[in-house]
Design a protein around this motif. Sequence first.
Motif, PDB file in Angstrom:
ATOM      1  N   ARG A   1       0.836  -1.201   0.000  1.00  0.00           N
ATOM      2  CA  ARG A   1       0.000   0.000   0.000  1.00  0.00           C
ATOM      3  C   ARG A   1       0.871   1.251   0.000  1.00  0.00           C
ATOM      4  O   ARG A   1       1.796   1.374   0.795  1.00  0.00           O
ATOM      5  CB  ARG A   1      -0.911  -0.010   1.222  1.00  0.00           C
ATOM      6  N   THR A   2       0.555   2.184  -0.898  1.00  0.00           N
ATOM      7  CA  THR A   2       1.333   3.414  -1.038  1.00  0.00           C
ATOM      8  C   THR A   2       0.415   4.622  -0.973  1.00  0.00           C
ATOM      9  O   THR A   2      -0.662   4.617  -1.576  1.00  0.00           O
ATOM     10  CB  THR A   2       2.089   3.433  -2.383  1.00  0.00           C
ATOM     11  N   THR A   3       0.848   5.646  -0.240  1.00  0.00           N
ATOM     12  CA  THR A   3       0.174   6.939  -0.216  1.00  0.00           C
ATOM     13  C   THR A   3       1.243   8.004  -0.409  1.00  0.00           C
ATOM     14  O   THR A   3       2.442   7.695  -0.423  1.00  0.00           O
ATOM     15  CB  THR A   3      -0.578   7.182   1.112  1.00  0.00           C
ATOM     16  N   PHE A   4       0.809   9.248  -0.537  1.00  0.00           N
ATOM     17  CA  PHE A   4       1.758  10.347  -0.730  1.00  0.00           C
ATOM     18  C   PHE A   4       1.451  11.484   0.225  1.00  0.00           C
ATOM     19  O   PHE A   4       0.286  11.747   0.531  1.00  0.00           O
ATOM     20  CB  PHE A   4       1.716  10.850  -2.184  1.00  0.00           C
ATOM     21  N   GLU A   5       2.500  12.142   0.686  1.00  0.00           N
ATOM     22  CA  GLU A   5       2.371  13.324   1.539  1.00  0.00           C
ATOM     23  C   GLU A   5       3.000  14.504   0.817  1.00  0.00           C
ATOM     24  O   GLU A   5       4.004  14.356   0.125  1.00  0.00           O
ATOM     25  CB  GLU A   5       3.085  13.103   2.875  1.00  0.00           C
TER      26      GLU A   5
END
Length: 103
Positions: free
Chosen positions: A43-47
């Motif tokens: 799982r990947t998210t971005f900030e």
Amino acid sequence: MKKFLFTIAAGVMLAGCGNGGPSKSQVEAALIQHFEQASGGMRTTFERLDVGGCEKVEGGPGHACAVDGQAVIDVGGRAQREALTATFVFDEVGGAWKVVAAQ
């Protein structure tokens, strides 16, 4: 409710601007798919994702977009943060924007 409608209207107007490249949300969705495929499904998210002006690639498909931010990858329940500063080329494939190259 008015704030919600204004946000929707502003998003529609901004999506219509530019040179036909992907919107910030389309860039983020394409990057998530790209990173999750590359990492075997992590799982990947971005900030703090900042998408610079996207320019049509001369002599080729897609739009090159400068991207800056931080990728947050879930590695066994632990968040691994990686700086992300690169230019990605996005192309519309089957109605969705995809990462087709990275520089």
